[in-house]
Write a protein that holds these residues in place. Structure first.
Motif, PDB file in Angstrom:
ATOM      1  N   SER A  12       9.670  -0.121  -6.406  1.00 27.49           N
ATOM      2  CA  SER A  12       9.464  -1.219  -6.617  1.00 27.49           C
ATOM      3  C   SER A  12       9.845  -2.611  -7.684  1.00 27.49           C
ATOM      4  O   SER A  12       9.935  -1.289  -8.575  1.00 27.49           O
ATOM      5  CB  SER A  12       7.651  -1.139  -6.588  1.00 27.49           C
ATOM      6  OG  SER A  12       7.311  -0.325  -7.769  1.00 27.49           O
ATOM      7  N   ASP A 223       2.635  -0.389  -1.854  1.00 24.95           N
ATOM      8  CA  ASP A 223       4.147  -0.262  -1.148  1.00 24.95           C
ATOM      9  C   ASP A 223       4.318  -1.600   0.096  1.00 24.95           C
ATOM     10  O   ASP A 223       5.427  -0.888   0.724  1.00 24.95           O
ATOM     11  CB  ASP A 223       4.150   1.350  -0.493  1.00 24.95           C
ATOM     12  CG  ASP A 223       3.170   1.820   0.518  1.00 24.95           C
ATOM     13  OD1 ASP A 223       2.366   0.070   1.123  1.00 24.95           O
ATOM     14  OD2 ASP A 223       3.098   2.494   1.629  1.00 24.95           O
ATOM     15  N   LYS A 224       3.635  -2.615  -0.022  1.00 28.02           N
ATOM     16  CA  LYS A 224       3.789  -3.697   0.936  1.00 28.02           C
ATOM     17  C   LYS A 224       2.972  -3.500   2.125  1.00 28.02           C
ATOM     18  O   LYS A 224       3.730  -3.830   3.650  1.00 28.02           O
ATOM     19  CB  LYS A 224       5.015  -4.759   0.708  1.00 28.02           C
ATOM     20  CG  LYS A 224       5.762  -4.022  -0.610  1.00 28.02           C
ATOM     21  CD  LYS A 224       6.873  -4.986  -0.419  1.00 28.02           C
ATOM     22  CE  LYS A 224       7.552  -5.241  -1.866  1.00 28.02           C
ATOM     23  NZ  LYS A 224       8.985  -5.150  -1.826  1.00 28.02           N
ATOM     24  N   THR A 225       2.792  -2.212   2.907  1.00 31.48           N
ATOM     25  CA  THR A 225       2.084  -1.758   3.749  1.00 31.48           C
ATOM     26  C   THR A 225       0.732  -1.979   4.447  1.00 31.48           C
ATOM     27  O   THR A 225      -0.253  -1.489   3.260  1.00 31.48           O
ATOM     28  CB  THR A 225       3.171  -0.473   4.443  1.00 31.48           C
ATOM     29  OG1 THR A 225       2.383   0.698   3.705  1.00 31.48           O
ATOM     30  CG2 THR A 225       4.364  -0.570   4.446  1.00 31.48           C
ATOM     31  N   GLN A 241       4.114  -3.828   8.432  1.00 30.59           N
ATOM     32  CA  GLN A 241       4.617  -4.481   7.437  1.00 30.59           C
ATOM     33  C   GLN A 241       4.531  -5.794   6.726  1.00 30.59           C
ATOM     34  O   GLN A 241       4.835  -6.746   7.504  1.00 30.59           O
ATOM     35  CB  GLN A 241       6.379  -4.285   7.661  1.00 30.59           C
ATOM     36  CG  GLN A 241       6.740  -3.311   8.400  1.00 30.59           C
ATOM     37  CD  GLN A 241       6.967  -2.033   7.160  1.00 30.59           C
ATOM     38  OE1 GLN A 241       7.288  -2.840   5.660  1.00 30.59           O
ATOM     39  NE2 GLN A 241       7.041  -0.487   7.504  1.00 30.59           N
ATOM     40  N   HIS A 243       3.733  -8.162   4.427  1.00 34.61           N
ATOM     41  CA  HIS A 243       3.888  -8.846   2.598  1.00 34.61           C
ATOM     42  C   HIS A 243       5.236  -7.848   2.438  1.00 34.61           C
ATOM     43  O   HIS A 243       5.561  -6.798   2.525  1.00 34.61           O
ATOM     44  CB  HIS A 243       3.240  -8.454   2.023  1.00 34.61           C
ATOM     45  CG  HIS A 243       1.471  -9.361   2.285  1.00 34.61           C
ATOM     46  ND1 HIS A 243       1.163 -10.708   2.385  1.00 34.61           N
ATOM     47  CD2 HIS A 243       0.298  -9.008   2.785  1.00 34.61           C
ATOM     48  CE1 HIS A 243       0.109 -11.008   3.092  1.00 34.61           C
ATOM     49  NE2 HIS A 243      -0.437 -10.207   3.476  1.00 34.61           N
ATOM     50  N   ASN A 244       6.175  -9.173   1.658  1.00 34.71           N
ATOM     51  CA  ASN A 244       6.987  -8.840   0.945  1.00 34.71           C
ATOM     52  C   ASN A 244       6.740  -8.323  -0.348  1.00 34.71           C
ATOM     53  O   ASN A 244       7.650  -7.905  -1.193  1.00 34.71           O
ATOM     54  CB  ASN A 244       7.981 -10.682   0.846  1.00 34.71           C
ATOM     55  CG  ASN A 244       8.409 -10.206   2.646  1.00 34.71           C
ATOM     56  OD1 ASN A 244       9.096  -9.400   3.280  1.00 34.71           O
ATOM     57  ND2 ASN A 244       8.561 -11.060   2.915  1.00 34.71           N
ATOM     58  N   ASP A 245       5.811  -8.523  -0.983  1.00 36.22           N
ATOM     59  CA  ASP A 245       4.847  -7.907  -2.406  1.00 36.22           C
ATOM     60  C   ASP A 245       3.891  -6.920  -2.253  1.00 36.22           C
ATOM     61  O   ASP A 245       3.458  -6.812  -0.894  1.00 36.22           O
ATOM     62  CB  ASP A 245       4.328  -9.097  -3.010  1.00 36.22           C
ATOM     63  CG  ASP A 245       5.876  -9.763  -3.163  1.00 36.22           C
ATOM     64  OD1 ASP A 245       7.160  -9.705  -3.759  1.00 36.22           O
ATOM     65  OD2 ASP A 245       5.987 -11.040  -3.072  1.00 36.22           O
ATOM     66  N   PRO A 246       3.960  -6.303  -3.074  1.00 40.35           N
ATOM     67  CA  PRO A 246       2.690  -5.149  -3.449  1.00 40.35           C
ATOM     68  C   PRO A 246       1.189  -6.319  -2.562  1.00 40.35           C
ATOM     69  O   PRO A 246       1.099  -7.461  -2.987  1.00 40.35           O
ATOM     70  CB  PRO A 246       2.263  -5.079  -4.881  1.00 40.35           C
ATOM     71  CG  PRO A 246       3.398  -5.053  -4.964  1.00 40.35           C
ATOM     72  CD  PRO A 246       4.940  -6.359  -4.317  1.00 40.35           C
ATOM     73  N   ILE A 247       0.549  -5.630  -2.044  1.00 36.00           N
ATOM     74  CA  ILE A 247      -0.528  -6.005  -1.259  1.00 36.00           C
ATOM     75  C   ILE A 247      -1.967  -5.940  -1.993  1.00 36.00           C
ATOM     76  O   ILE A 247      -2.191  -4.558  -2.491  1.00 36.00           O
ATOM     77  CB  ILE A 247      -1.024  -5.075   0.019  1.00 36.00           C
ATOM     78  CG1 ILE A 247       0.158  -5.616   0.664  1.00 36.00           C
ATOM     79  CG2 ILE A 247      -2.269  -5.968   1.066  1.00 36.00           C
ATOM     80  CD1 ILE A 247       0.041  -5.014   2.632  1.00 36.00           C
ATOM     81  N   SER A 262      -1.925 -10.498  -1.196  1.00 39.95           N
ATOM     82  CA  SER A 262      -1.315  -9.889  -1.889  1.00 39.95           C
ATOM     83  C   SER A 262      -0.420 -11.005  -2.493  1.00 39.95           C
ATOM     84  O   SER A 262      -0.438 -12.037  -3.053  1.00 39.95           O
ATOM     85  CB  SER A 262       0.552  -9.941  -0.403  1.00 39.95           C
ATOM     86  OG  SER A 262       1.496  -9.896  -1.390  1.00 39.95           O
ATOM     87  N   ASP A 264       2.321 -11.550  -3.591  1.00 40.24           N
ATOM     88  CA  ASP A 264       3.124 -13.046  -2.502  1.00 40.24           C
ATOM     89  C   ASP A 264       2.579 -14.407  -2.612  1.00 40.24           C
ATOM     90  O   ASP A 264       2.700 -15.543  -2.338  1.00 40.24           O
ATOM     91  CB  ASP A 264       4.004 -12.588  -1.813  1.00 40.24           C
ATOM     92  CG  ASP A 264       2.969 -12.665   0.376  1.00 40.24           C
ATOM     93  OD1 ASP A 264       1.222 -12.762  -0.074  1.00 40.24           O
ATOM     94  OD2 ASP A 264       2.780 -12.272   1.198  1.00 40.24           O
TER      95      ASP A 264
END
Length: 443
Positions: A12, A223-225, A241, A243-247, A262, A264
């Motif tokens: 990450s 892990d963004k999931t 899947q 987000h593109n950043d940590p949730i 997130s 993001d």
């Protein structure tokens, strides 16, 4: 003992911090670097006990799909509790310090309060006396999220696993460990077959949510999931899947709609389609939070209002339309000077805990305007988790108040009683408050 936030997901980027598991934060107001913004300049710090709303037209875009509505963030005149003739009394009725380190998670169920911390123990407290009646131990440490439903206790740990207990009421309250998610057999089989969806999270879990009607447990991770677990057999049936950043947080409504928050700076809304095969959850809308990472979420009991607490100290909220069922931006609640770390909603009350070591109690009026009726002070560290329920700790139903439990990184658990009523027309409207603790226990 390791710090509460020492874990980072493999591979990450260092530029995507999250205080859900990781430390070394000053918890000051911050703005995401995803896109430029003068948000902090447009909205100067406002005095306590203040709420805002409603906005329209001119513009905030976010590059995520599907396209999001254009929003303009403007502030109304502040609403003060005194101006609305509220009388508020509040006090700390219990305060307990254990040798477990920082308090990271809390949950309530059937007159019991569960608290998780840095240590490898979950403590169970009985109401109304708030005495410890049981504790759950494992080899794992750092209980970062807790959910209780139908006498089942789900606890997420920093080792990316979820432990499950069953609660029994035979004479005395007992908890029996029944499972660990993912199961060892499922993990091994998925590794051999190369199927990713049954493997555990590759980063620390940050939040849990339960949809009982659909027999589903959700887990969100840095892990963004988001992983979807079937409660009946504890198997992972889907990996989103998201987000593109940590949730940082997830919540699910009674209608099965899933909300994810997130770093993001967005909240995403997911609906489940049972006819969609292996990936039934689909993204329906992305809600921007004005370029500030969203750290926590809360949903009202009826699902009519969604709250998102951000690292810049603002709390954004969205209102579900009665006819369209779509979420419309309602406003931003101001008052916290540091990051908002936890939220809770009960009846007409909404509670926010912050890294500024205070907890604010908001009263939601019928027109969805919010008034800050109390500021709970007493913790000496950031407030990491909060839960609330209406009435007194003796389970007497009461519409004029609520009971709040807060856990802080100072290692202290506090119980608060807040009572709010409308004063008569000839009253000055100045509420009285008491910030005294009935007792303080150190163990």
């Amino acid at each position: 003992m390791a710090s509460t936030m020492d874990f980072e997901p493999p591979n990450s980027p260092a530029s995507a911090p999250s205080f859900a598991i990781r430390p070394n934060h000053s918890f000051l107001r911050s703005i995401s670097t995803k896109e430029p913004s003068n948000f902090s300049e447009d909205l100067p710090y406002s005095p306590p006990r203040l709420s805002t709303s409603v906005l329209s037209s001119n513009t905030c875009h976010h590059n995520s799909q599907p396209s999001t509505p254009r929003l303009s963030f403007t502030l109304d005149n502040p609403k003060l509790a005194d101006d609305h003739h509220f009388q508020t009394t509040y006090r700390c009725i219990s305060s307990v310090l254990k040798k477990d380190g920082q308090i990271l998670s809390v949950a309530t169920s059937n007159g019991l309060v569960y608290t998780g911390s840095q240590a490898n123990v979950i403590r169970v407290w009985k109401l109304p006396e708030f005495t410890e009646c049981d504790h759950l131990k494992t080899r794992g440490s750092m209980v970062v999220a807790l959910k209780v439903s139908n006498d089942m206790v789900y606890a997420a740990y920093a080792d990316c696993k979820i432990r499950v207990w069953r609660r029994t009421w035979e004479g005395v309250i007992k908890h029996v460990r029944v499972a660990s998610i993912p199961k060892v057999g499922s993990f091994v089989r998925s590794y051999i077959s190369g199927r990713d969806k049954m493997m555990k999270h590759m980063g620390p879990i940050s939040s849990l949510a339960i949809n009982i009607s659909d027999d589903i447990l959700y887990s969100a991770s840095l892990d963004k999931t988001v992983k979807v677990w079937r409660i009946s057999d504890l198997k992972c049936i889907e990996t989103i899947q998201a987000h593109n950043d940590p949730i940082n947080a997830i919540v699910v409504g009674d209608d099965g709609v899933l909300y994810t928050a997130s770093d993001d700076a967005t909240v995403r809304v997911w609906r489940r389609n049972f006819c969609s095969g292996d990936r039934p959850h689909s993204l329906t809308v992305t809600l921007p939070a004005k370029c500030s990472p969203v750290k926590t979420l809360a949903l009202t009991t009826d699902g009519g209002v969604l709250y998102g607490g951000c690292s810049d100290g603002y709390i954004h909220y969205w209102i579900k339309g009665w006819f369209s069922g779509q979420l419309q931006y309602g406003g931003a609640l101001l008052g916290h000077t540091h990051a908002v770390m936890c939220l809770s909603s009960t009846a007409n009350y909404f509670i926010s805990g912050s890294a500024d070591s205070t907890c604010r109690v908001w009263f939601r009026e019928q027109d969805c305007q919010h008034v800050c009726v109390a500021i709970l002070q007493g913790h000496r560290g950031p407030i990491r988790c909060v839960t609330a329920f209406p009435g007194c700790v003796n389970n007497e139903e009461s519409e004029d108040g609520c009971t709040i439990c807060t856990g802080s990184l100072d290692g202290v658990i506090k119980m608060w009683r807040v009572r709010c009523t409308s004063s008569s027309s000839d009253n000055t409207g100045k509420g009285s408050s008491q910030n005294a603790c009935d007792y303080f226990e150190i163990a």
